[in-house]
Design a protein around this motif. Structure first.
Motif, PDB file in Angstrom:
ATOM      1  N   ILE A  95      -1.943  -6.949  -0.375  1.00 12.86           N
ATOM      2  CA  ILE A  95      -2.877  -7.380  -1.422  1.00 12.86           C
ATOM      3  C   ILE A  95      -3.307  -6.234  -2.330  1.00 12.86           C
ATOM      4  O   ILE A  95      -3.776  -6.463  -3.446  1.00 12.86           O
ATOM      5  CB  ILE A  95      -4.124  -8.073  -0.842  1.00 12.86           C
ATOM      6  N   ASP A  96      -3.155  -4.977  -1.864  1.00 13.94           N
ATOM      7  CA  ASP A  96      -3.533  -3.830  -2.684  1.00 13.94           C
ATOM      8  C   ASP A  96      -2.710  -2.630  -2.235  1.00 13.94           C
ATOM      9  O   ASP A  96      -2.328  -2.538  -1.064  1.00 13.94           O
ATOM     10  CB  ASP A  96      -5.026  -3.541  -2.554  1.00 13.94           C
ATOM     11  N   ILE A  97      -2.440  -1.719  -3.179  1.00 18.92           N
ATOM     12  CA  ILE A  97      -1.577  -0.583  -2.858  1.00 18.92           C
ATOM     13  C   ILE A  97      -2.070   0.673  -3.564  1.00 18.92           C
ATOM     14  O   ILE A  97      -2.607   0.614  -4.671  1.00 18.92           O
ATOM     15  CB  ILE A  97      -0.102  -0.885  -3.234  1.00 18.92           C
ATOM     16  N   ILE A  98      -1.870   1.787  -2.890  1.00 22.10           N
ATOM     17  CA  ILE A  98      -2.038   3.114  -3.488  1.00 22.10           C
ATOM     18  C   ILE A  98      -0.681   3.791  -3.333  1.00 22.10           C
ATOM     19  O   ILE A  98      -0.209   3.991  -2.215  1.00 22.10           O
ATOM     20  CB  ILE A  98      -3.122   3.945  -2.784  1.00 22.10           C
ATOM     21  N   GLY A  99      -0.060   4.126  -4.441  1.00 13.51           N
ATOM     22  CA  GLY A  99       1.249   4.773  -4.412  1.00 13.51           C
ATOM     23  C   GLY A  99       2.354   3.871  -4.909  1.00 13.51           C
ATOM     24  O   GLY A  99       2.150   2.683  -5.163  1.00 13.51           O
ATOM     25  N   ILE A 100       3.517   4.482  -5.028  1.00 16.04           N
ATOM     26  CA  ILE A 100       4.682   3.796  -5.580  1.00 16.04           C
ATOM     27  C   ILE A 100       5.617   3.454  -4.432  1.00 16.04           C
ATOM     28  O   ILE A 100       6.201   4.358  -3.814  1.00 16.04           O
ATOM     29  CB  ILE A 100       5.379   4.688  -6.623  1.00 16.04           C
ATOM     30  N   PRO A 101       5.756   2.166  -4.112  1.00 20.01           N
ATOM     31  CA  PRO A 101       6.573   1.783  -2.965  1.00 20.01           C
ATOM     32  C   PRO A 101       8.062   2.052  -3.194  1.00 20.01           C
ATOM     33  O   PRO A 101       8.523   2.108  -4.329  1.00 20.01           O
ATOM     34  CB  PRO A 101       6.300   0.290  -2.805  1.00 20.01           C
ATOM     35  N   ASN A 102       8.760   2.235  -2.093  1.00 16.69           N
ATOM     36  CA  ASN A 102      10.213   2.362  -2.073  1.00 16.69           C
ATOM     37  C   ASN A 102      10.736   3.573  -2.839  1.00 16.69           C
ATOM     38  O   ASN A 102      11.862   3.565  -3.326  1.00 16.69           O
ATOM     39  CB  ASN A 102      10.873   1.078  -2.594  1.00 16.69           C
ATOM     40  N   GLN A 156      -4.742  15.403  -3.405  1.00 24.93           N
ATOM     41  CA  GLN A 156      -5.728  14.906  -4.371  1.00 24.93           C
ATOM     42  C   GLN A 156      -6.633  13.854  -3.743  1.00 24.93           C
ATOM     43  O   GLN A 156      -6.286  13.209  -2.760  1.00 24.93           O
ATOM     44  CB  GLN A 156      -5.031  14.272  -5.583  1.00 24.93           C
ATOM     45  N   THR A 157      -7.775  13.696  -4.378  1.00 24.50           N
ATOM     46  CA  THR A 157      -8.656  12.566  -4.103  1.00 24.50           C
ATOM     47  C   THR A 157      -8.563  11.636  -5.303  1.00 24.50           C
ATOM     48  O   THR A 157      -8.641  12.085  -6.446  1.00 24.50           O
ATOM     49  CB  THR A 157     -10.111  13.037  -3.910  1.00 24.50           C
ATOM     50  N   LEU A 158      -8.371  10.355  -5.043  1.00 28.26           N
ATOM     51  CA  LEU A 158      -8.339   9.344  -6.104  1.00 28.26           C
ATOM     52  C   LEU A 158      -9.537   8.426  -5.925  1.00 28.26           C
ATOM     53  O   LEU A 158      -9.818   7.977  -4.808  1.00 28.26           O
ATOM     54  CB  LEU A 158      -7.061   8.509  -6.036  1.00 28.26           C
ATOM     55  N   ARG A 159     -10.241   8.146  -7.005  1.00 29.56           N
ATOM     56  CA  ARG A 159     -11.323   7.157  -7.003  1.00 29.56           C
ATOM     57  C   ARG A 159     -11.009   6.110  -8.054  1.00 29.56           C
ATOM     58  O   ARG A 159     -10.783   6.433  -9.215  1.00 29.56           O
ATOM     59  CB  ARG A 159     -12.671   7.808  -7.328  1.00 29.56           C
ATOM     60  N   ARG A 160     -11.031   4.862  -7.639  1.00 31.97           N
ATOM     61  CA  ARG A 160     -10.728   3.783  -8.573  1.00 31.97           C
ATOM     62  C   ARG A 160     -11.812   3.713  -9.632  1.00 31.97           C
ATOM     63  O   ARG A 160     -12.996   3.815  -9.335  1.00 31.97           O
ATOM     64  CB  ARG A 160     -10.638   2.447  -7.840  1.00 31.97           C
ATOM     65  N   LYS A 161     -11.395   3.550 -10.858  1.00 30.93           N
ATOM     66  CA  LYS A 161     -12.346   3.469 -11.964  1.00 30.93           C
ATOM     67  C   LYS A 161     -13.193   2.211 -11.806  1.00 30.93           C
ATOM     68  O   LYS A 161     -12.703   1.161 -11.382  1.00 30.93           O
ATOM     69  CB  LYS A 161     -11.611   3.464 -13.299  1.00 30.93           C
ATOM     70  N   GLN A 162     -14.465   2.317 -12.171  1.00 32.67           N
ATOM     71  CA  GLN A 162     -15.412   1.208 -12.018  1.00 32.67           C
ATOM     72  C   GLN A 162     -14.982  -0.023 -12.816  1.00 32.67           C
ATOM     73  O   GLN A 162     -15.355  -1.140 -12.465  1.00 32.67           O
ATOM     74  CB  GLN A 162     -16.804   1.655 -12.448  1.00 32.67           C
ATOM     75  N   ALA A 163     -14.219   0.162 -13.876  1.00 36.08           N
ATOM     76  CA  ALA A 163     -13.763  -0.973 -14.681  1.00 36.08           C
ATOM     77  C   ALA A 163     -12.740  -1.839 -13.946  1.00 36.08           C
ATOM     78  O   ALA A 163     -12.518  -2.989 -14.305  1.00 36.08           O
ATOM     79  CB  ALA A 163     -13.164  -0.479 -15.999  1.00 36.08           C
ATOM     80  N   ILE A 164     -12.140  -1.302 -12.909  1.00 36.27           N
ATOM     81  CA  ILE A 164     -11.147  -2.047 -12.119  1.00 36.27           C
ATOM     82  C   ILE A 164     -11.898  -2.769 -11.014  1.00 36.27           C
ATOM     83  O   ILE A 164     -12.564  -2.152 -10.193  1.00 36.27           O
ATOM     84  CB  ILE A 164     -10.081  -1.111 -11.523  1.00 36.27           C
ATOM     85  N   ASN A 165     -11.790  -4.083 -10.986  1.00 37.60           N
ATOM     86  CA  ASN A 165     -12.557  -4.836  -9.990  1.00 37.60           C
ATOM     87  C   ASN A 165     -11.721  -5.870  -9.240  1.00 37.60           C
ATOM     88  O   ASN A 165     -12.257  -6.820  -8.700  1.00 37.60           O
ATOM     89  CB  ASN A 165     -13.776  -5.499 -10.631  1.00 37.60           C
ATOM     90  N   GLU A 166     -10.410  -5.651  -9.204  1.00 42.35           N
ATOM     91  CA  GLU A 166      -9.529  -6.543  -8.453  1.00 42.35           C
ATOM     92  C   GLU A 166      -8.460  -5.733  -7.731  1.00 42.35           C
ATOM     93  O   GLU A 166      -8.061  -4.660  -8.199  1.00 42.35           O
ATOM     94  CB  GLU A 166      -8.831  -7.548  -9.384  1.00 42.35           C
ATOM     95  N   ALA A 167      -7.996  -6.257  -6.626  1.00 44.76           N
ATOM     96  CA  ALA A 167      -6.866  -5.672  -5.911  1.00 44.76           C
ATOM     97  C   ALA A 167      -5.610  -5.803  -6.772  1.00 44.76           C
ATOM     98  O   ALA A 167      -5.526  -6.675  -7.635  1.00 44.76           O
ATOM     99  CB  ALA A 167      -6.673  -6.402  -4.581  1.00 44.76           C
ATOM    100  N   SER A 168      -4.632  -4.929  -6.521  1.00 45.35           N
ATOM    101  CA  SER A 168      -3.376  -4.986  -7.264  1.00 45.35           C
ATOM    102  C   SER A 168      -2.230  -4.508  -6.385  1.00 45.35           C
ATOM    103  O   SER A 168      -2.358  -3.500  -5.690  1.00 45.35           O
ATOM    104  CB  SER A 168      -3.453  -4.106  -8.521  1.00 45.35           C
ATOM    105  N   TRP A 170      -7.214   5.088 -11.848  1.00 45.81           N
ATOM    106  CA  TRP A 170      -7.858   5.982 -10.890  1.00 45.81           C
ATOM    107  C   TRP A 170      -8.356   7.250 -11.566  1.00 45.81           C
ATOM    108  O   TRP A 170      -7.711   7.772 -12.468  1.00 45.81           O
ATOM    109  CB  TRP A 170      -6.877   6.370  -9.788  1.00 45.81           C
ATOM    110  N   GLU A 171      -9.492   7.762 -11.093  1.00 42.50           N
ATOM    111  CA  GLU A 171      -9.948   9.103 -11.456  1.00 42.50           C
ATOM    112  C   GLU A 171      -9.297  10.058 -10.457  1.00 42.50           C
ATOM    113  O   GLU A 171      -9.302   9.791  -9.251  1.00 42.50           O
ATOM    114  CB  GLU A 171     -11.462   9.223 -11.332  1.00 42.50           C
TER     115      GLU A 171
END
Length: 187
Positions: free
Chosen positions: A137-144, A153-165, A173-174
């Protein structure tokens, strides 16, 4: 009849606001449809953590709904190292899962769940996925692919993003320096 009561409630709220027009009643459809990753810490050694946020408007029982995290080692295509998540996340709250061998105390102190090994041994080219009942339902990184998307690094999702992807976009991401844990546990 419900609309009438909602209208009366709105009038009551605004009349008690003492001319403060900044009070808003969010519409019910303003909630996210699913929980999602909100922070990723790929720090030195075992300083690894993932934060999940709940903006759904309800408390989520992670066990009952079979949420889990898996990773692809070097983007090899196979999801592995599944860890089932345990506990609840209230609306507007976060859930942190951390590598229990982290040597930055705040990483383990802020954790709701601790885990050694996979998938909490990820590095900057290991996609990490949030699953519900076995479905990504949600991913961090590029699969395959073994492309480095967040090495040290530390990644923080931007507040404007409010759904899984299920599609990772770095522009969502910041990006912060390695071992930055300033926002861990706070979305």
């Amino acid at each position: 009849m419900k609309k009438y009561y909602a209208f009366l409630l709105t009038i009551l709220v605004y009349s008690c606001a003492e001319d403060d027009t900044s009070i808003e009643i969010p519409p019910e459809d303003n909630f996210s449809t699913e929980i999602f990753f909100s922070e990723y810490i790929e720090g030195s050694s075992f300083n690894k953590a993932l934060e999940i946020v709940n903006l759904t408007g309800k408390t989520i029982n992670l066990e009952t709904l079979a949420y889990s995290i898996k990773k692809q080692s070097n983007g090899d295509g196979d999801w592995m190292g599944e860890v089932m998540l345990k506990g609840n996340i209230a609306h507007n709250e976060t859930f942190v899962i951390s590598n229990e061998a982290a040597d930055i105390p705040e990483i383990t102190n802020k954790a709701n769940q601790l885990k050694t090994g996979a998938p909490l041994d990820f590095n900057g080219n290991d996609p990490v996925g949030l699953f519900k009942n076995g479905q990504l339902i949600d991913i961090i990184g590029i699969p395959n692919t073994s492309e480095e998307f967040a090495k040290d690094q530390t990644l923080r999702r931007k507040q404007a993003i409010n759904e899984a992807s299920t599609e990772f976009r770095i522009e969502d991401w910041e990006v912060h320096e390695m071992n930055n844990i300033e926002g861990l546990g706070d979305y």
